[in-house]
Structure formats: C-alpha cells, structure tokens
Design a protein around this motif. Structure first.
Motif, PDB file in Angstrom:
ATOM      1  N   ALA A   1       0.830  -1.204   0.000  1.00 35.82           N
ATOM      2  CA  ALA A   1       0.000   0.000   0.000  1.00 35.82           C
ATOM      3  C   ALA A   1       0.862   1.250   0.000  1.00 35.82           C
ATOM      4  O   ALA A   1       0.670   2.166  -0.805  1.00 35.82           O
ATOM      5  N   GLN A   2       1.842   1.311   0.898  1.00 40.15           N
ATOM      6  CA  GLN A   2       2.714   2.476   0.954  1.00 40.15           C
ATOM      7  C   GLN A   2       3.605   2.564  -0.281  1.00 40.15           C
ATOM      8  O   GLN A   2       3.930   3.668  -0.733  1.00 40.15           O
ATOM      9  N   ALA A   3       3.984   1.424  -0.841  1.00 39.35           N
ATOM     10  CA  ALA A   3       4.810   1.439  -2.053  1.00 39.35           C
ATOM     11  C   ALA A   3       4.051   2.049  -3.217  1.00 39.35           C
ATOM     12  O   ALA A   3       4.613   2.808  -4.020  1.00 39.35           O
ATOM     13  N   ILE A   4       2.759   1.737  -3.331  1.00 40.00           N
ATOM     14  CA  ILE A   4       1.943   2.313  -4.392  1.00 40.00           C
ATOM     15  C   ILE A   4       1.834   3.822  -4.229  1.00 40.00           C
ATOM     16  O   ILE A   4       1.995   4.588  -5.184  1.00 40.00           O
ATOM     17  N   VAL A   5       1.577   4.265  -2.996  1.00 39.04           N
ATOM     18  CA  VAL A   5       1.508   5.703  -2.738  1.00 39.04           C
ATOM     19  C   VAL A   5       2.819   6.372  -3.125  1.00 39.04           C
ATOM     20  O   VAL A   5       2.834   7.404  -3.803  1.00 39.04           O
ATOM     21  N   ALA A   6       3.944   5.783  -2.705  1.00 40.13           N
ATOM     22  CA  ALA A   6       5.256   6.363  -3.005  1.00 40.13           C
ATOM     23  C   ALA A   6       5.498   6.425  -4.508  1.00 40.13           C
ATOM     24  O   ALA A   6       6.028   7.412  -5.030  1.00 40.13           O
ATOM     25  N   ALA A   7       5.101   5.381  -5.234  1.00 44.17           N
ATOM     26  CA  ALA A   7       5.324   5.346  -6.678  1.00 44.17           C
ATOM     27  C   ALA A   7       4.595   6.480  -7.382  1.00 44.17           C
ATOM     28  O   ALA A   7       5.139   7.119  -8.290  1.00 44.17           O
ATOM     29  N   TYR A   8       3.356   6.749  -6.963  1.00 44.23           N
ATOM     30  CA  TYR A   8       2.615   7.859  -7.560  1.00 44.23           C
ATOM     31  C   TYR A   8       3.190   9.200  -7.137  1.00 44.23           C
ATOM     32  O   TYR A   8       3.328  10.111  -7.947  1.00 44.23           O
ATOM     33  N   GLU A   9       3.523   9.342  -5.881  1.00 44.51           N
ATOM     34  CA  GLU A   9       3.997  10.642  -5.395  1.00 44.51           C
ATOM     35  C   GLU A   9       5.359  11.003  -5.976  1.00 44.51           C
ATOM     36  O   GLU A   9       5.679  12.186  -6.126  1.00 44.51           O
ATOM     37  N   MET A  10       6.169  10.005  -6.309  1.00 45.51           N
ATOM     38  CA  MET A  10       7.477  10.278  -6.898  1.00 45.51           C
ATOM     39  C   MET A  10       7.421  10.373  -8.419  1.00 45.51           C
ATOM     40  O   MET A  10       8.428  10.665  -9.062  1.00 45.51           O
ATOM     41  N   GLY A  11       6.241  10.112  -9.002  1.00 41.61           N
ATOM     42  CA  GLY A  11       6.114  10.205 -10.447  1.00 41.61           C
ATOM     43  C   GLY A  11       6.647   9.004 -11.189  1.00 41.61           C
ATOM     44  O   GLY A  11       6.788   9.037 -12.416  1.00 41.61           O
ATOM     45  N   ILE A  12       6.940   7.917 -10.466  1.00 40.49           N
ATOM     46  CA  ILE A  12       7.414   6.701 -11.113  1.00 40.49           C
ATOM     47  C   ILE A  12       6.293   6.061 -11.933  1.00 40.49           C
ATOM     48  O   ILE A  12       6.515   5.471 -12.989  1.00 40.49           O
ATOM     49  N   VAL A  13       5.080   6.195 -11.434  1.00 41.85           N
ATOM     50  CA  VAL A  13       3.892   5.899 -12.223  1.00 41.85           C
ATOM     51  C   VAL A  13       2.984   7.107 -12.143  1.00 41.85           C
ATOM     52  O   VAL A  13       3.080   7.900 -11.206  1.00 41.85           O
ATOM     53  N   VAL A  14       2.109   7.258 -13.103  1.00 40.91           N
ATOM     54  CA  VAL A  14       1.217   8.412 -13.131  1.00 40.91           C
ATOM     55  C   VAL A  14      -0.213   7.920 -13.262  1.00 40.91           C
ATOM     56  O   VAL A  14      -0.457   6.817 -13.754  1.00 40.91           O
ATOM     57  N   PRO A  15      -1.187   8.713 -12.805  1.00 43.77           N
ATOM     58  CA  PRO A  15      -2.591   8.305 -12.934  1.00 43.77           C
ATOM     59  C   PRO A  15      -2.944   7.964 -14.368  1.00 43.77           C
ATOM     60  O   PRO A  15      -2.574   8.662 -15.304  1.00 43.77           O
ATOM     61  N   GLY A  16      -3.605   6.820 -14.548  1.00 40.43           N
ATOM     62  CA  GLY A  16      -3.996   6.382 -15.882  1.00 40.43           C
ATOM     63  C   GLY A  16      -2.944   5.549 -16.582  1.00 40.43           C
ATOM     64  O   GLY A  16      -3.172   5.052 -17.664  1.00 40.43           O
ATOM     65  N   ASP A  17      -1.784   5.380 -15.914  1.00 41.68           N
ATOM     66  CA  ASP A  17      -0.701   4.597 -16.501  1.00 41.68           C
ATOM     67  C   ASP A  17      -1.046   3.124 -16.407  1.00 41.68           C
ATOM     68  O   ASP A  17      -1.147   2.573 -15.318  1.00 41.68           O
ATOM     69  N   GLY A  18      -1.215   2.486 -17.499  1.00 43.00           N
ATOM     70  CA  GLY A  18      -1.532   1.059 -17.502  1.00 43.00           C
ATOM     71  C   GLY A  18      -0.344   0.207 -17.816  1.00 43.00           C
ATOM     72  O   GLY A  18      -0.472  -0.992 -18.015  1.00 43.00           O
ATOM     73  N   ASN A  19       0.831   0.800 -17.882  1.00 41.51           N
ATOM     74  CA  ASN A  19       2.026   0.040 -18.249  1.00 41.51           C
ATOM     75  C   ASN A  19       2.780  -0.421 -17.014  1.00 41.51           C
ATOM     76  O   ASN A  19       2.637   0.149 -15.967  1.00 41.51           O
TER      77      ASN A  19
END
Length: 224
Positions: free
Chosen positions: A206-224
C-alpha cells in the motif's frame, strides 16, 4: 484458540455495524474478536490493551477519526498490527491519508461479509494490500489532484530492475504475477519487492503504491 488464530479489534462509531462484524468474525474458527471501540481515541487505548493482529478501522468517527488513530497505533513500536480501513465511500481522501501512514488497505462497508472475513485473513497473513486494483485507483485519483510529483533521492536508490518491479507493484500485481511478467522465479521477485520496500522506507504494498505515484514513477492512468 488455534495456532493460526488471528486477533481482531473492531472500530466503528455505529454499534450495529460493530455487532454485525463481530458476529461474522467471531463465527470463524481462526479469528478471535478481542475488542471493540466506538471512536479513534478508544481504538488507540484498546489496541494497546488487547494487542490485536488486525484492526478494522472506520474512517469517519467522533473524538478522533480513523486516520489519526491509525497514525498513533502504527506509530507505537510496541505493537505489531495491521490496519484495514473501512469506509462507505469508494474514493475517500481520509483513506488515501491512511494508506500513506501505513494502513494495509481498505474495504467498503457494503462489501459482502465474506469479503470482510477474507480481507482479515489476507492482511493477517502479511499480504498487505486487499483489493489492490481498487486501492490503486484511489491513490491514482488523489495523486492526480496533487502538485507535480517530486522525484526524491529514494527513487535514485532503485536499480532499473527494481523500478520495473515497483511499477508492477503499483499496478496491483502479486509476486507470482511479477515473476511471470519479468520472466524470473517467484523467490527472486519476492526478493526484489523486499529490497524496493527497504530502499523506499515503506512497510508494504500500500505504501509502495503511494510512493510510486507521489514520486512520479507511475502516473494516474498509466496502464504500463
């Protein structure tokens, strides 16, 4: 009490909700309900007293809300506990905040009761994210409302392979699915996931997902 018995604390300001959850969980041979609380302040005291394995935590309550209670419970170094957030809203900013401070996932209150039982078992077993696709959607929605992501030095600690693993974690994939996607054995995938958590300073998916979005490693709508 069996060797695999899971101790559960139920926190909700509605008595009927607590009683309903209590009846369903107490009927399970591998689950023991050790206490109930009607607000966050009582939840913090009950967690210290009963030392549950899992806390079912309502989000919106009087006296102290579920977010602050989650912070205090998970911030207690003497406790080894996981928190499952309960909400009537499938997109709730309080839940996003709770995931950031270490809650293991969330469940809608109107979900089938068998889903509640399964969620307790999943989280108690150390599988930190229940309904990962839903949690990922919630995180993505709130990440989209935040300012542009800031790449932190935590991201720079990850190898190229670990970045791939983090992106797959953020898509809600299990270790088995990550292994298949990267054509590696499951134990190697598990090792990569553990290293990602350690380098990012997060406790679970859960925290890893939050961190990934907040750091821009993944972005909303990114399906890759």
């Amino acid at each position: 009490m069996t060797a695999v018995d899971t101790r559960v604390l139920i926190v909700d300001d509605q008595t009927m909700v607590r009683q309903s959850f209590h009846a369903v969980l107490a009927a399970q041979p591998d689950i023991t309900v050790v206490g109930e609380a009607g607000n966050g302040a009582d939840a913090v005291r009950a967690a210290t007293r009963h030392r549950p394995d899992v806390v079912l935590m309502d989000v919106r309550m009087p006296v102290m809300d579920g977010l602050e209670a989650t912070k205090q419970i998970l911030g207690n170094p003497d406790l080894s506990v996981r928190v499952l957030m309960l909400t009537t809203f499938d997109v709730d900013e309080y839940v996003y905040g709770a995931l950031r401070v270490g809650a293991s996932g969330f469940l809608l209150k109107d979900a089938p009761l068998e889903d509640l039982v399964n969620a307790v078992r999943v989280i108690a077993a150390g599988n930190a994210l229940f309904a990962p696709a839903v949690t990922r959607r919630l995180v993505a929605e709130f990440a989209a409302r935040r300012p542009d992501p800031v790449r932190s030095d935590r991201a720079d600690r990850l190898t190229a392979q670990e970045l791939k693993v983090l992106r797959l974690v953020a898509r809600g994939l299990s270790n088995t699915e990550i292994a298949a996607a990267l054509v590696i054995v499951e134990q190697t995938a598990k090792t990569h996931v553990s290293r990602v958590f350690a380098k990012l300073g997060v406790r679970d998916r859960a925290q890893a997902i939050v961190a990934a979005y907040e750091m821009g490693i993944v972005v909303p709508g990114d399906g890759n």
